[in-house]
Design a protein around this motif. Structure first.
Motif, PDB file in Angstrom:
ATOM      1  N   VAL A  20       0.865  -1.301   0.043  1.00 55.20           N
ATOM      2  CA  VAL A  20      -0.026  -0.053  -0.255  1.00 55.20           C
ATOM      3  C   VAL A  20       0.702   1.332  -0.120  1.00 55.20           C
ATOM      4  O   VAL A  20       1.966   1.323   0.799  1.00 55.20           O
ATOM      5  CB  VAL A  20      -1.001  -0.011   1.246  1.00 55.20           C
ATOM      6  N   GLU A  22       0.737   5.162   0.707  1.00 55.92           N
ATOM      7  CA  GLU A  22      -0.231   6.448   1.008  1.00 55.92           C
ATOM      8  C   GLU A  22       0.385   7.566   0.746  1.00 55.92           C
ATOM      9  O   GLU A  22       1.294   8.212   0.780  1.00 55.92           O
ATOM     10  CB  GLU A  22      -0.244   6.202   2.796  1.00 55.92           C
ATOM     11  N   LEU A 106       0.540  10.611 -10.961  1.00 52.78           N
ATOM     12  CA  LEU A 106      -0.730  11.154 -10.230  1.00 52.78           C
ATOM     13  C   LEU A 106      -1.251  12.361 -10.999  1.00 52.78           C
ATOM     14  O   LEU A 106      -0.755  13.539 -11.074  1.00 52.78           O
ATOM     15  CB  LEU A 106      -0.391  11.719  -8.867  1.00 52.78           C
TER      16      LEU A 106
ATOM     17  N   GLN B 813       4.249  -2.839   6.584  1.00 53.93           N
ATOM     18  CA  GLN B 813       4.696  -1.448   6.591  1.00 53.93           C
ATOM     19  C   GLN B 813       4.144  -0.727   5.059  1.00 53.93           C
ATOM     20  O   GLN B 813       4.445  -1.386   3.966  1.00 53.93           O
ATOM     21  CB  GLN B 813       6.144  -1.370   6.305  1.00 53.93           C
ATOM     22  N   PRO B 814       3.298   0.112   5.194  1.00 59.62           N
ATOM     23  CA  PRO B 814       2.887   0.870   3.874  1.00 59.62           C
ATOM     24  C   PRO B 814       4.036   1.646   3.651  1.00 59.62           C
ATOM     25  O   PRO B 814       5.033   2.054   4.264  1.00 59.62           O
ATOM     26  CB  PRO B 814       1.672   1.506   4.499  1.00 59.62           C
ATOM     27  N   VAL B 815       3.986   2.226   2.236  1.00 53.70           N
ATOM     28  CA  VAL B 815       4.809   2.987   1.847  1.00 53.70           C
ATOM     29  C   VAL B 815       4.167   4.517   1.715  1.00 53.70           C
ATOM     30  O   VAL B 815       3.087   4.716   1.512  1.00 53.70           O
ATOM     31  CB  VAL B 815       5.330   2.751   0.304  1.00 53.70           C
ATOM     32  N   ARG B 816       4.826   5.488   2.421  1.00 59.87           N
ATOM     33  CA  ARG B 816       4.280   6.874   2.691  1.00 59.87           C
ATOM     34  C   ARG B 816       5.040   7.900   1.618  1.00 59.87           C
ATOM     35  O   ARG B 816       6.251   7.946   1.506  1.00 59.87           O
ATOM     36  CB  ARG B 816       4.531   7.461   3.773  1.00 59.87           C
ATOM     37  N   VAL B 817       4.171   8.386   0.781  1.00 60.42           N
ATOM     38  CA  VAL B 817       4.729   9.396  -0.063  1.00 60.42           C
ATOM     39  C   VAL B 817       4.154  10.784   0.550  1.00 60.42           C
ATOM     40  O   VAL B 817       2.989  10.954   0.447  1.00 60.42           O
ATOM     41  CB  VAL B 817       3.882   9.482  -1.542  1.00 60.42           C
ATOM     42  N   PRO B 818       5.175  11.527   0.788  1.00 60.17           N
ATOM     43  CA  PRO B 818       4.739  12.609   1.385  1.00 60.17           C
ATOM     44  C   PRO B 818       3.914  13.657   0.634  1.00 60.17           C
ATOM     45  O   PRO B 818       3.980  13.774  -0.593  1.00 60.17           O
ATOM     46  CB  PRO B 818       6.031  13.501   1.877  1.00 60.17           C
ATOM     47  N   ALA B 819       3.334  14.498   1.290  1.00 57.26           N
ATOM     48  CA  ALA B 819       2.281  15.259   0.733  1.00 57.26           C
ATOM     49  C   ALA B 819       2.863  16.302  -0.288  1.00 57.26           C
ATOM     50  O   ALA B 819       2.289  16.401  -1.511  1.00 57.26           O
ATOM     51  CB  ALA B 819       1.830  16.542   1.727  1.00 57.26           C
ATOM     52  N   ALA B 821       5.562  15.541  -2.264  1.00 59.86           N
ATOM     53  CA  ALA B 821       5.806  14.807  -3.661  1.00 59.86           C
ATOM     54  C   ALA B 821       4.515  14.396  -4.338  1.00 59.86           C
ATOM     55  O   ALA B 821       4.415  14.423  -5.540  1.00 59.86           O
ATOM     56  CB  ALA B 821       6.556  13.593  -3.048  1.00 59.86           C
ATOM     57  N   ALA B 822       3.367  14.085  -3.476  1.00 59.60           N
ATOM     58  CA  ALA B 822       2.159  13.610  -4.064  1.00 59.60           C
ATOM     59  C   ALA B 822       1.683  14.967  -4.838  1.00 59.60           C
ATOM     60  O   ALA B 822       1.066  14.932  -5.776  1.00 59.60           O
ATOM     61  CB  ALA B 822       1.197  13.299  -2.981  1.00 59.60           C
ATOM     62  N   ALA B 824       3.500  17.097  -6.346  1.00 61.74           N
ATOM     63  CA  ALA B 824       4.451  17.690  -7.354  1.00 61.74           C
ATOM     64  C   ALA B 824       4.028  17.502  -8.640  1.00 61.74           C
ATOM     65  O   ALA B 824       3.024  17.038  -9.174  1.00 61.74           O
ATOM     66  CB  ALA B 824       5.815  16.868  -7.330  1.00 61.74           C
TER      67      ALA B 824
END
Lengths: 107, 824
Positions: A20, A22, A106, B813-819, B821-822, B824
């Motif tokens: 997953v 996030e 995205l 463990q999830p993978v977090r893409v910080p705000a 980067a998301a 960008a």
């Protein structure tokens, strides 16, 4: 300008498995399931079954499909569409693999 | 490469079913051409009776509309009758009746020409108003006649004749059924059943003339049929005569091509005629001397034929045992097998004339060989299954007559009631309580999609696809909606899933005899149709591999359901619950403190005491699980697995003033012995210290009850969907024996049961006696089973402990893409 963002390495997902990702700030993040099939195809689908919102990332991956762990809906990973006779569609995201690294777009 | 050419002669249910099965197996192998004499797509011939009765319309009974042929690239010639097969040049020639010929070449030819009604060879049989009852045209002719004429005579009181008579009566005609035999439906019913049926049909307004031989049909002044005259000189008026005196396999085309025919086109077990390029299925084919006229066998033939055409070559058709149901609304008749009895057979009869119920079961050497049911047909499917499987009914003989529910102690079975219940239910009545499916939805799906099997209904409506307790009711609805086309599901021969033709038993056998050690090896050796199976077969295969070859076969976590992969129970919101093990339901102040601390630290929203005497922590985020386990410092309770769950205990002789045995320590010993055991389904045990049985050992897979002189063992109980009381297994003297017998029973279950089969269903399938022989009577075998279980469990580690040490970390463990980067 490229919208592709680096997510994780292909090796970090088991074959016939998912991780997953996030996206966005903690607490209100969008959860996207990144699937790796037995033949190393990678797909990104919103982690939310069109039926009742089950986490698709937790399902069993077979061929190009995943079976939702909640009520056994089958979702086609490439299109996000439920396999007939069920009807519905989960959002999909563009993904690609370069040098063993998975990227997500995205847009 | 050029595609091969398949020509199908006959556009009916058998031929098109074979094509459908073929398309499933090998969609690209053939260019398919279908010839049909009727000007329609394939329709459900069985449902002509409800159409005649005005309960359905023609549109309702279409199975494949013209679009289906197009979508599948099939060339369809309707209204063209194939008149010649040229076997040398491998082509067929069809005639549209106007002198226009169509030719089609074939590599393989499938004959599905069906049958033709038998027309009595009497004078006047060609008069207008004399028809058979076979197709849409006949049905339309009957509907038209009913609008303009009064008197109808149906010749023949078989299934078809009675359905025709009932339909004509409902359309307002005055109907007389004429039959040469002394009672109606003599091929399906004995006289007592037939008499009751006749009385019921008479009360609906039908008239019967039995033992009558038709001499001729007389014309009316208008040149239409006007009367039927019998050999005894009597006459009755008739504006419409329906010939329903039997059918004959339609073999004319095959015979003209020189194919061997004898009471049908003679076919082998692969449905090939004497010319191996030519196949035949359906009512035209004679297999081992029998031409079947019911739909269930035709579908079985179609499946085998398609398998062979697809060059898989692993299917064989070995004949069918058939059952019959009459489709007259409000009248329930069921018959199967040999009901006429004879030497060496016995009858069990229930005959309640004013109650309108008649049941006759024919038994030969403790096996059910025939059944006739009138009035209450709810158990038809069950009897049919007993009959087909040739199961030993000795143990339930005294209760057999009262049906499945009673004979097998189903208490308060939500899914079972009288046969009339399904038919009488309102459309809005809920059938499947798990998925909220009502009767109307199921009936609509059956009609719209032309469903025939329980599996189809499950797929389309979800009814009966969760807990399964409504399966009986769904089967009844299916039976009452499609009548004779319904075939009860038979798990013993049913393939595991759509990925294979092998059933569970065959797969287990292959894994053992071929020593298959991995999923891939199994897929290859067993010729799986899908590259990596599906969510239904993979968990089953994985279990079969690791239980058959412990320490050798590889466990495949990706083939396990998420709960067994994450070692916790997934909840509806995607969080998990964790149940730490409390051996025998015993705990300590220290453990309770740690549970309390964990609940606070991880903000666990719900704590609950479970039915298995332990504590459930609900609502844990998946990524917190390893931390929770570490802080708990307790082993996994396996509350999530097809595995040993708990051993429930009462207080026992340790404290209880009534206790005769030390049940708590016995329970702890059992639970420690079985720790980490995977099994076909969940396994629960209980140990009570005296016959008051406070641990409820009577509804457990293995229940142990202490008595003054030792221990009593009970097996195959179940407290779930259907409460099943455990059966007495044996009595032993020592604690060591309790361990050995319990282990041996469970190991046999692990080796023999099918995946997702609880002990109760396994015991019902193989018989308690056969299990007792091997576990109780045979000491050597018991010890060997016990040893095999201990060997399988050797070196088992606690999965929670492993994961706190980092095993399978990616799972949590999830993978977090910080705000930033998301965005960008």
């Amino acid at each position: 300008m490229s919208d592709w963002i680096e997510i994780l390495k292909l090796d970090h997902i088991p074959r016939q498995g998912a991780r997953v990702v996030e996206l966005g700030p903690a607490g209100e993040a969008t959860r996207v399931a990144i699937f790796r099939t037995a033949t190393d195809q990678v797909y990104a689908v919103k982690d939310h079954c069109p039926h009742r919102g089950g986490p698709l990332s937790q399902g069993i991956v077979h061929g190009g499909q995943v079976t939702c762990p909640m009520h056994n809906w089958k979702i086609d990973l490439a299109s996000g569409a439920a396999v007939l006779p069920d009807k519905g569609c989960a959002r999909t995201y563009d993904s690609k693999v370069e040098d063993g690294q998975i990227f997500l777009r995205l847009a | 490469m050029m595609k091969r050419k398949l020509v199908v002669v006959g556009n009916g249910m058998a031929g098109i079913r074979a094509v459908e099965e073929l398309l499933k197996l090998a969609p690209e192998l053939y260019d398919i051409t279908v010839f049909g004499a009727e000007p329609h797509g394939n329709y459900n011939r069985i449902l002509l009776s409800p159409v005649l009765a005005g309960e359905m319309t023609l549109a309702d009974i279409v199975l494949n509309d013209l679009g289906w042929y197009q979508d599948n690239g099939i060339t369809l010639h309707v209204g063209k009758k194939v008149t010649k097969i040229d076997r040398v040049k491998r082509k067929v020639i069809a005639d549209d009746g106007k002198g226009n010929l169509t030719e089609a070449a074939y590599d393989r030819l499938l004959l599905a020409t069906g049958s033709t009604p038998f027309i009595l060879p009497v004078a006047g049989n060609d008069l207008p108003g004399v028809i058979a009852y076979r197709d849409i045209a006949d049905t339309e002719a009957m509907i038209a006649a009913a609008a303009n004429h009064k008197h109808a005579v149906v010749i023949g009181a078989g299934l078809l004749g009675l359905e025709a008579a009932n339909g004509l009566r409902l359309r307002g005609m005055d109907v007389t059924v004429v039959h040469v035999m002394d009672w109606i439906m003599e091929r399906q019913l004995d006289q007592a059943g037939a008499d009751m049926l006749q009385a019921s049909l008479e009360s609906k307004g039908l008239k019967f003339l039995l033992g009558k031989h038709t001499e001729m049909l007389k014309a009316s002044p208008e040149g239409r049929v006007g009367a039927v005259r019998f050999k005894d000189g009597s006459e009755i008026p008739a504006d419409l005569v329906v010939m329903a005196a039997g059918i004959r396999p339609n073999t004319a085309l095959a015979e003209s091509a020189g194919l061997h025919c004898h009471r049908g086109i003679v076919v082998s077990d692969t449905l090939q005629t004497f010319d191996p390029k030519i196949y035949a299925v359906g009512e035209c084919a004679a297999h081992r001397g029998i031409a079947y006229g019911l739909v269930a066998p035709l579908f079985e033939q179609a499946k085998v034929c398609a398998n062979h055409l697809a060059q898989h070559g692993i299917g064989r058709y070995q004949g069918s045992v058939t059952s019959t149901k009459l489709k007259v609304t409000g009248v329930d008749v069921f018959s199967a097998g040999n009901f006429s009895g004879g030497d060496g057979t016995e009858d069990i009869v229930l005959h309640d004339k004013s109650g309108g119920v008649y049941k006759r079961l024919v038994i030969e050497k403790d096996k059910l060989i025939g059944a006739v049911l009138y009035g209450d047909t709810a158990d038809g499917g069950w009897y049919f299954q007993l009959l087909k499987e040739g199961r030993d009914i000795g143990a339930v003989r005294d209760r057999l007559m009262f049906g499945d529910a009673f004979a097998n102690n189903h208490v308060g079975d939500a899914g079972h009631a009288g046969g009339s219940k399904a038919a009488a239910m309102a459309d809005e009545a809920e059938v499947c309580g798990c998925n909220g499916v009502c009767k109307g939805t199921i009936v609509k799906a059956i009609r719209e999609h032309g469903l025939f099997s329980l599996e189809d209904v499950r797929k389309h409506t979800k009814a009966s696809s969760s807990c399964g307790s409504c399966t009986g009711l769904v089967e009844q609805i299916l039976a009452s909606t499609i009548g004779g086309a319904y075939q009860a599901a038979d798990r013993s021969t049913k393939p595991m899933c759509g990925c294979t033709d092998f059933n569970h038993g065959e797969v287990r056998q292959a894994i053992r005899s071929m020593k298959l050690l991995s999923m891939d090896a199994a897929f290859k050796a067993l010729d799986w149709r899908t590259p990596d199976g599906c969510a239904s077969c993979r968990p089953a295969l994985n279990y079969y591999l690791i239980s058959t070859w412990p320490h050798e076969a590889q466990d495949d976590p990706q083939s396990r359901f998420i709960n067994e992969r994450a070692h916790a129970n997934i909840q509806k919101d995607g969080t998990y619950s964790a149940v730490p093990r409390m051996w025998g339901g015993l705990t300590t102040p220290d453990e309770l403190r740690r549970i309390a601390d964990v609940a606070e630290k991880y903000q666990v929203p719900t704590l609950k005491v479970t039915g298995g005497q332990r504590i459930d922590l609900l609502g844990i985020k998946k990524e917190d699980l390893p931390g929770v386990w570490k802080d708990l410092g307790m082993p996994s309770g396996h509350a999530y697995g097809k595995s040993i769950r708990t051993v429930k205990t009462c207080v026992g002789a340790e404290h209880c003033r009534f206790g005769t045995q030390r049940s708590m320590s016995m329970g702890v010993e059992l639970e420690k012995m079985l720790f980490g055991m995977w099994s076909p389904h969940k396994v629960k045990l209980a140990v009570s210290g005296c016959p008051r049985n406070c641990a409820e050992a009577g509804i457990k897979d293995v229940g142990v009850i202490g008595v003054d002189s030792g221990w009593e063992l009970y097996v195959a109980g179940n407290g779930g969907i259907k409460t099943e009381v455990a059966e007495f297994f044996c009595k032993v003297a020592t604690r060591e024996e309790v361990l050995e017998y319990s282990a041996a029973f469970l190991q046999l279950y692990r080796e023999e049961a099918w995946y997702l089969e609880r002990t109760v269903h396994w015991v019902q399938r193989v018989g308690l006696d056969s299990i007792k022989q091997r576990v109780v009577d045979d000491a050597e075998q018991r010890k060997a089973l016990h040893q095999r279980l201990l060997y399988a469990l050797q070196g088992i580690v606690d999965p929670w402990l492993e994961r706190t040490e980092g095993v399978e970390a990616h799972e949590f463990q999830p993978v977090r893409v910080p705000a930033d980067a998301a965005h960008a």
